[in-house]
Design a protein around this motif. Sequence first.
Motif, PDB file in Angstrom:
ATOM      1  N   VAL A  51       0.820  -1.210   0.000  1.00  0.00           N
ATOM      2  CA  VAL A  51       0.000   0.000   0.000  1.00  0.00           C
ATOM      3  C   VAL A  51       0.855   1.263   0.000  1.00  0.00           C
ATOM      4  O   VAL A  51       0.571   2.225  -0.725  1.00  0.00           O
ATOM      5  N   GLN A  52       1.907   1.283   0.803  1.00  0.00           N
ATOM      6  CA  GLN A  52       2.736   2.486   0.921  1.00  0.00           C
ATOM      7  C   GLN A  52       3.440   2.794  -0.404  1.00  0.00           C
ATOM      8  O   GLN A  52       3.471   3.946  -0.844  1.00  0.00           O
ATOM      9  N   ARG A  53       4.013   1.779  -1.041  1.00  0.00           N
ATOM     10  CA  ARG A  53       4.677   1.996  -2.338  1.00  0.00           C
ATOM     11  C   ARG A  53       3.677   2.460  -3.387  1.00  0.00           C
ATOM     12  O   ARG A  53       3.975   3.354  -4.183  1.00  0.00           O
ATOM     13  N   ARG A  54       2.516   1.833  -3.422  1.00  0.00           N
ATOM     14  CA  ARG A  54       1.501   2.214  -4.399  1.00  0.00           C
ATOM     15  C   ARG A  54       1.047   3.663  -4.185  1.00  0.00           C
ATOM     16  O   ARG A  54       0.882   4.419  -5.132  1.00  0.00           O
ATOM     17  N   ALA A  55       0.889   4.046  -2.915  1.00  0.00           N
ATOM     18  CA  ALA A  55       0.460   5.419  -2.605  1.00  0.00           C
ATOM     19  C   ALA A  55       1.545   6.420  -3.012  1.00  0.00           C
ATOM     20  O   ALA A  55       1.236   7.491  -3.566  1.00  0.00           O
ATOM     21  N   GLU A  56       2.805   6.085  -2.744  1.00  0.00           N
ATOM     22  CA  GLU A  56       3.905   6.993  -3.104  1.00  0.00           C
ATOM     23  C   GLU A  56       4.019   7.134  -4.621  1.00  0.00           C
ATOM     24  O   GLU A  56       4.205   8.240  -5.146  1.00  0.00           O
ATOM     25  N   LEU A  57       3.920   6.016  -5.335  1.00  0.00           N
ATOM     26  CA  LEU A  57       3.984   6.078  -6.799  1.00  0.00           C
ATOM     27  C   LEU A  57       2.785   6.843  -7.363  1.00  0.00           C
ATOM     28  O   LEU A  57       2.931   7.621  -8.315  1.00  0.00           O
ATOM     29  N   GLN A  58       1.608   6.654  -6.774  1.00  0.00           N
ATOM     30  CA  GLN A  58       0.432   7.403  -7.223  1.00  0.00           C
ATOM     31  C   GLN A  58       0.627   8.901  -6.992  1.00  0.00           C
ATOM     32  O   GLN A  58       0.239   9.721  -7.823  1.00  0.00           O
ATOM     33  N   ARG A  59       1.273   9.266  -5.875  1.00  0.00           N
ATOM     34  CA  ARG A  59       1.558  10.675  -5.600  1.00  0.00           C
ATOM     35  C   ARG A  59       2.509  11.245  -6.652  1.00  0.00           C
ATOM     36  O   ARG A  59       2.318  12.362  -7.146  1.00  0.00           O
ATOM     37  N   ILE A  60       3.511  10.463  -7.063  1.00  0.00           N
ATOM     38  CA  ILE A  60       4.452  10.901  -8.102  1.00  0.00           C
ATOM     39  C   ILE A  60       3.729  11.067  -9.435  1.00  0.00           C
ATOM     40  O   ILE A  60       3.953  12.055 -10.154  1.00  0.00           O
ATOM     41  N   ILE A  61       2.853  10.133  -9.760  1.00  0.00           N
ATOM     42  CA  ILE A  61       2.079  10.243 -11.009  1.00  0.00           C
ATOM     43  C   ILE A  61       1.221  11.498 -10.985  1.00  0.00           C
ATOM     44  O   ILE A  61       1.157  12.247 -11.970  1.00  0.00           O
ATOM     45  N   ASP A  62       0.565  11.762  -9.868  1.00  0.00           N
ATOM     46  CA  ASP A  62      -0.267  12.967  -9.741  1.00  0.00           C
ATOM     47  C   ASP A  62       0.558  14.237  -9.914  1.00  0.00           C
ATOM     48  O   ASP A  62       0.114  15.190 -10.568  1.00  0.00           O
ATOM     49  N   MET A  63       1.768  14.252  -9.336  1.00  0.00           N
ATOM     50  CA  MET A  63       2.642  15.426  -9.487  1.00  0.00           C
ATOM     51  C   MET A  63       3.035  15.622 -10.951  1.00  0.00           C
ATOM     52  O   MET A  63       3.058  16.749 -11.450  1.00  0.00           O
ATOM     53  N   ARG A  64       3.340  14.535 -11.658  1.00  0.00           N
ATOM     54  CA  ARG A  64       3.725  14.645 -13.066  1.00  0.00           C
ATOM     55  C   ARG A  64       2.557  15.135 -13.914  1.00  0.00           C
ATOM     56  O   ARG A  64       2.745  15.925 -14.836  1.00  0.00           O
ATOM     57  N   VAL A  65       1.350  14.671 -13.612  1.00  0.00           N
ATOM     58  CA  VAL A  65       0.171  15.138 -14.348  1.00  0.00           C
ATOM     59  C   VAL A  65      -0.036  16.635 -14.095  1.00  0.00           C
ATOM     60  O   VAL A  65      -0.312  17.405 -15.028  1.00  0.00           O
ATOM     61  N   ASP A  66       0.123  17.068 -12.844  1.00  0.00           N
ATOM     62  CA  ASP A  66       0.002  18.491 -12.524  1.00  0.00           C
ATOM     63  C   ASP A  66       1.060  19.314 -13.251  1.00  0.00           C
ATOM     64  O   ASP A  66       0.774  20.404 -13.764  1.00  0.00           O
ATOM     65  N   ASP A  67       2.299  18.786 -13.305  1.00  0.00           N
ATOM     66  CA  ASP A  67       3.370  19.477 -14.033  1.00  0.00           C
ATOM     67  C   ASP A  67       3.058  19.576 -15.519  1.00  0.00           C
ATOM     68  O   ASP A  67       3.321  20.600 -16.150  1.00  0.00           O
ATOM     69  N   LEU A  68       2.478  18.518 -16.077  1.00  0.00           N
ATOM     70  CA  LEU A  68       2.117  18.523 -17.488  1.00  0.00           C
ATOM     71  C   LEU A  68       1.042  19.564 -17.774  1.00  0.00           C
ATOM     72  O   LEU A  68       1.126  20.314 -18.746  1.00  0.00           O
ATOM     73  N   ILE A  69       0.056  19.649 -16.910  1.00  0.00           N
ATOM     74  CA  ILE A  69      -1.013  20.648 -17.079  1.00  0.00           C
ATOM     75  C   ILE A  69      -0.448  22.060 -16.961  1.00  0.00           C
ATOM     76  O   ILE A  69      -0.767  22.942 -17.763  1.00  0.00           O
ATOM     77  N   ALA A  70       0.430  22.274 -15.985  1.00  0.00           N
ATOM     78  CA  ALA A  70       1.051  23.596 -15.820  1.00  0.00           C
ATOM     79  C   ALA A  70       1.899  23.958 -17.030  1.00  0.00           C
ATOM     80  O   ALA A  70       1.909  25.121 -17.474  1.00  0.00           O
ATOM     81  N   ALA A  71       2.610  22.978 -17.597  1.00  0.00           N
ATOM     82  CA  ALA A  71       3.448  23.243 -18.768  1.00  0.00           C
ATOM     83  C   ALA A  71       2.604  23.630 -19.978  1.00  0.00           C
ATOM     84  O   ALA A  71       2.987  24.506 -20.760  1.00  0.00           O
ATOM     85  N   VAL A  72       1.452  22.991 -20.132  1.00  0.00           N
ATOM     86  CA  VAL A  72       0.564  23.330 -21.252  1.00  0.00           C
ATOM     87  C   VAL A  72       0.064  24.765 -21.110  1.00  0.00           C
ATOM     88  O   VAL A  72       0.050  25.534 -22.076  1.00  0.00           O
ATOM     89  N   HIS A  73      -0.330  25.154 -19.901  1.00  0.00           N
ATOM     90  CA  HIS A  73      -0.794  26.529 -19.682  1.00  0.00           C
ATOM     91  C   HIS A  73       0.332  27.537 -19.926  1.00  0.00           C
ATOM     92  O   HIS A  73       0.108  28.576 -20.546  1.00  0.00           O
ATOM     93  N   LYS A  74       1.532  27.231 -19.447  1.00  0.00           N
ATOM     94  CA  LYS A  74       2.674  28.131 -19.637  1.00  0.00           C
ATOM     95  C   LYS A  74       3.015  28.247 -21.119  1.00  0.00           C
ATOM     96  O   LYS A  74       3.288  29.344 -21.616  1.00  0.00           O
ATOM     97  N   ASN A  75       2.973  27.133 -21.838  1.00  0.00           N
ATOM     98  CA  ASN A  75       3.261  27.140 -23.267  1.00  0.00           C
ATOM     99  C   ASN A  75       2.239  27.988 -24.015  1.00  0.00           C
ATOM    100  O   ASN A  75       2.584  28.741 -24.920  1.00  0.00           O
TER     101      ASN A  75
END
Length: 155
Positions: A51-75
Amino acid sequence: MPGIADIALAGAPIAGGALLGMAAGNFKGPDVQGLIVKDMDLLARIPEDQVQRRAELQRIIDMRVDDLIAAVHKNRQLRQLAASYEGNWRDIVVFVCAVLFTLVWWNVDHGRTNWLVMFIVLIVLSILSGVYAARGILRGVRTFLHSRHRAAHGQ
């Protein structure tokens, strides 16, 4: 008259600068979407009991998705800014400086091996900066005349 080897050697710094500019223009960042897909695949392969590894990896995926959305807006903002550029006084200053430096370079000893190559580059730079300066001046005049026309007709 310098030989072809002398001209090629003299043009090396200019060619190096052009290559550096082309390389900078072709630089690609990391493939964030590909990383997200790989992380999601990895998440699917991690057993449910970790559970802990899955939660940490899910948090990393969420951060990358947020970064991708921010990059699209900045672009999008950068593209809008670039499209709205209408030229300004800096274009005129660059043009004047390019012309003045071309005149100064004309008075340099023509026997230097890099004289001809640099002179050609300065002429091209003067022409290009002149086009940008003229475009900015024409847009400014057009805006001025359009605003006078609106003021005259009470709009």
